[in-house]
Design a protein around this motif. Structure first.
Motif, PDB file in Angstrom:
ATOM      1  N   ARG A 216     -25.324  -1.972  11.356  1.00 45.54           N
ATOM      2  CA  ARG A 216     -25.165  -1.123  12.542  1.00 45.54           C
ATOM      3  C   ARG A 216     -25.306   0.350  12.194  1.00 45.54           C
ATOM      4  NH1 ARG A 216     -20.767  -1.819  16.695  1.00 45.54           N
ATOM      5  NH2 ARG A 216     -22.471  -1.030  17.991  1.00 45.54           N
ATOM      6  N   TRP A 217     -24.886   0.720  10.988  1.00 44.11           N
ATOM      7  CA  TRP A 217     -25.106   2.093  10.518  1.00 44.11           C
ATOM      8  C   TRP A 217     -26.610   2.391  10.457  1.00 44.11           C
ATOM      9  CZ3 TRP A 217     -22.778   6.546  10.059  1.00 44.11           C
ATOM     10  CH2 TRP A 217     -23.249   7.508   9.164  1.00 44.11           C
ATOM     11  N   GLY A 218     -27.368   1.435   9.921  1.00 47.79           N
ATOM     12  CA  GLY A 218     -28.821   1.596   9.906  1.00 47.79           C
ATOM     13  C   GLY A 218     -29.409   1.590  11.298  1.00 47.79           C
ATOM     14  N   GLU A 219     -28.876   0.733  12.180  1.00 45.62           N
ATOM     15  CA  GLU A 219     -29.366   0.657  13.557  1.00 45.62           C
ATOM     16  C   GLU A 219     -29.147   1.970  14.296  1.00 45.62           C
ATOM     17  OE1 GLU A 219     -28.764  -2.198  17.530  1.00 45.62           O
ATOM     18  OE2 GLU A 219     -27.253  -2.166  15.928  1.00 45.62           O
ATOM     19  N   LEU A 220     -28.010   2.611  14.038  1.00 46.92           N
ATOM     20  CA  LEU A 220     -27.734   3.922  14.643  1.00 46.92           C
ATOM     21  C   LEU A 220     -28.850   4.908  14.327  1.00 46.92           C
ATOM     22  CD1 LEU A 220     -25.630   5.950  15.988  1.00 46.92           C
ATOM     23  CD2 LEU A 220     -24.932   6.450  13.630  1.00 46.92           C
ATOM     24  N   HIS A 221     -29.308   4.896  13.084  1.00 44.67           N
ATOM     25  CA  HIS A 221     -30.364   5.811  12.678  1.00 44.67           C
ATOM     26  C   HIS A 221     -31.714   5.386  13.247  1.00 44.67           C
ATOM     27  CE1 HIS A 221     -27.148   6.917   9.921  1.00 44.67           C
ATOM     28  NE2 HIS A 221     -27.801   8.025   9.652  1.00 44.67           N
ATOM     29  N   LEU A 222     -31.989   4.070  13.212  1.00 44.82           N
ATOM     30  CA  LEU A 222     -33.236   3.576  13.782  1.00 44.82           C
ATOM     31  C   LEU A 222     -33.363   3.954  15.252  1.00 44.82           C
ATOM     32  CD1 LEU A 222     -35.799   1.728  13.578  1.00 44.82           C
ATOM     33  CD2 LEU A 222     -34.313  -0.155  14.287  1.00 44.82           C
ATOM     34  N   ASN A 223     -32.258   3.834  15.989  1.00 41.11           N
ATOM     35  CA  ASN A 223     -32.251   4.131  17.426  1.00 41.11           C
ATOM     36  C   ASN A 223     -32.065   5.608  17.727  1.00 41.11           C
ATOM     37  OD1 ASN A 223     -32.516   1.397  17.848  1.00 41.11           O
ATOM     38  ND2 ASN A 223     -30.377   1.061  18.404  1.00 41.11           N
ATOM     39  N   ARG A 224     -32.119   6.414  16.674  1.00 39.68           N
ATOM     40  CA  ARG A 224     -32.021   7.873  16.809  1.00 39.68           C
ATOM     41  C   ARG A 224     -30.759   8.284  17.566  1.00 39.68           C
ATOM     42  NH1 ARG A 224     -36.688   9.921  14.990  1.00 39.68           N
ATOM     43  NH2 ARG A 224     -36.431  11.943  15.990  1.00 39.68           N
ATOM     44  N   GLY A 225     -29.652   7.592  17.198  1.00 39.76           N
ATOM     45  CA  GLY A 225     -28.346   7.966  17.718  1.00 39.76           C
ATOM     46  C   GLY A 225     -27.936   7.279  18.994  1.00 39.76           C
ATOM     47  N   TYR A 226     -28.835   6.483  19.582  1.00 46.21           N
ATOM     48  CA  TYR A 226     -28.540   5.829  20.864  1.00 46.21           C
ATOM     49  C   TYR A 226     -28.012   4.424  20.611  1.00 46.21           C
ATOM     50  CZ  TYR A 226     -29.117   4.454  25.755  1.00 46.21           C
ATOM     51  OH  TYR A 226     -28.899   4.047  27.045  1.00 46.21           O
ATOM     52  N   MET A 227     -26.762   4.180  20.998  1.00 49.12           N
ATOM     53  CA  MET A 227     -26.131   2.873  20.780  1.00 49.12           C
ATOM     54  C   MET A 227     -25.225   2.539  21.966  1.00 49.12           C
ATOM     55  SD  MET A 227     -26.880   1.534  17.652  1.00 49.12           S
ATOM     56  CE  MET A 227     -25.479   0.688  16.909  1.00 49.12           C
ATOM     57  N   ASN A 228     -25.133   1.273  22.280  1.00 51.07           N
ATOM     58  CA  ASN A 228     -24.234   0.795  23.336  1.00 51.07           C
ATOM     59  C   ASN A 228     -24.466   1.512  24.665  1.00 51.07           C
ATOM     60  OD1 ASN A 228     -23.157  -0.770  21.300  1.00 51.07           O
ATOM     61  ND2 ASN A 228     -21.337   0.504  21.015  1.00 51.07           N
ATOM     62  N   GLY A 229     -25.731   1.798  24.955  1.00 52.36           N
ATOM     63  CA  GLY A 229     -26.076   2.397  26.237  1.00 52.36           C
ATOM     64  C   GLY A 229     -25.797   3.877  26.361  1.00 52.36           C
TER      65      GLY A 229
END
Length: 333
Positions: A216-229
């Motif tokens: 999820r830490w990596g996903e945060l960066h992949l999504n350029r800070g956009y998480m959980n809507g």
């Protein structure tokens, strides 16, 4: 895909055995969907040691620098510093003549040229920006910088800005032993050790993260800070952390870095990213084996964990680190 994933699992398990680890995990996520989740081994060699599971928290060693790098990105974004500010403008207790024109950029890209001796003295190996060397002192100085700028440790900043909002409860800087913490093997013939530290301020290697929190830490960066809507971290902060920030080197074999992350430009001999990993990908690695690899081109995050100090391969360890990243990238060709 199944056969290729099995090949990657076999590679990870083979290194686990060759490097005398007791534990390993591997998780791959593409476009928000977990496509591979693998756990093996036990927390230690002790009788009845817990079996590795989704909740097992591994010591991530120097991979913690990615958390520190994000705090620097926040400081730049919020106007507290500039990347090319001299560190001597902010920190006392260091020889200003020795620091010379060492900047925050140099410290975050391993191009600072400083080295701390065993007696605590600091020497200069090369002029700022004219080389690359992986040393510990830059981490110490950047920790001190964030404390100076925010009046709190970077760990607290990251907890407030990221860990609490995303409910990453399996990420923490531990000062007491917990059952879910995986032990670290220093030498195969010696008992495993606990990596808990004396403080939660981030200056020690006492960050433990579960594989699912790591992904999820990596996903945060992949999504350029956009998480959980919602935009949990400003996009500009992620861009600062994960884009190439290294000075221009004459030696093209030197790695390129963001704010501590290794970033793929033209493949470099000393980088930990393999030549088949797409441009713009980024990765960070710890001495106990944790790896986060983010491949924006494929919308992929890869998380790998081990529990043995020193990555397999001795002086040739980069060969195996590169091979892992190449095999992971090959899954999506």
């Amino acid at each position: 895909m199944r056969n290729t994933c099995n090949e990657l699992i076999s590679f990870v398990e083979n290194i686990k055995e060759l490097n005398h680890c007791t534990a390993a995990s591997l998780m791959i996520q593409q476009d928000g969907e977990i496509i591979l989740e693998h756990y093996s081994g036990t927390h230690s060699r002790a009788p009845h040691a817990p079996v590795i599971s989704a909740g097992s928290q591994f010591n991530v060693a120097s991979a913690r620098k990615s958390y520190l790098g994000l705090s620097v990105a926040y400081a730049i974004y919020e106007g507290k510093v500039k990347l090319d500010d001299c560190i001597s403008d902010y920190l006392e207790g260091y020889d200003k003549d020795l620091l010379d024109k060492t900047t925050i950029r140099h410290l975050c890209t391993h191009s600072h040229g400083l080295k701390e001796q065993r007696d605590g003295s600091v020497i200069r190996e090369f002029k700022p920006g004219e080389g690359w060397a992986y040393r510990r002192i830059n981490t110490t100085m950047i920790c001190e910088l964030i404390q100076h700028l925010y009046g709190k440790p970077f760990t607290q900043l990251i907890k407030e800005r990221v860990l609490f909002p995303l409910d990453l409860t399996e990420t923490g800087w531990y000062t007491e032993e917990q059952e879910n913490l995986v032990k670290v093997i220093v030498e195969p013939e010696l008992p495993e050790i606990s990596r808990v530290g004396k403080s939660k301020e981030g200056s020690e290697s006492n960050l433990f993260v579960s594989t699912r929190d790591f992904i999820r830490w990596g996903e945060l960066h992949l999504n350029r800070g956009y998480m959980n809507g919602k935009q949990v971290v400003p996009e500009e902060v992620i861009e600062l952390a994960t884009s190439i920030q290294s000075p221009t080197y004459q030696d093209l074999s030197l790695p390129l870095n963001g704010l501590f992350w290794y970033v793929q430009g033209s493949p470099a001999a000393m980088s930990e990213l393999g030549e088949r990993v797409p441009e713009g990908s980024y990765q960070i690695l710890g001495i106990t084996g944790p790896t986060i690899l983010v491949i924006p081109h494929y919308k992929v995050v890869v998380a790998k964990m081990y529990n043995k100090e020193k990555n397999y391969g001795g002086r040739e360890y980069l060969k195996f680190i590169k091979e892992f990243s190449n095999k992971a990238a090959d899954l999506f060709l």
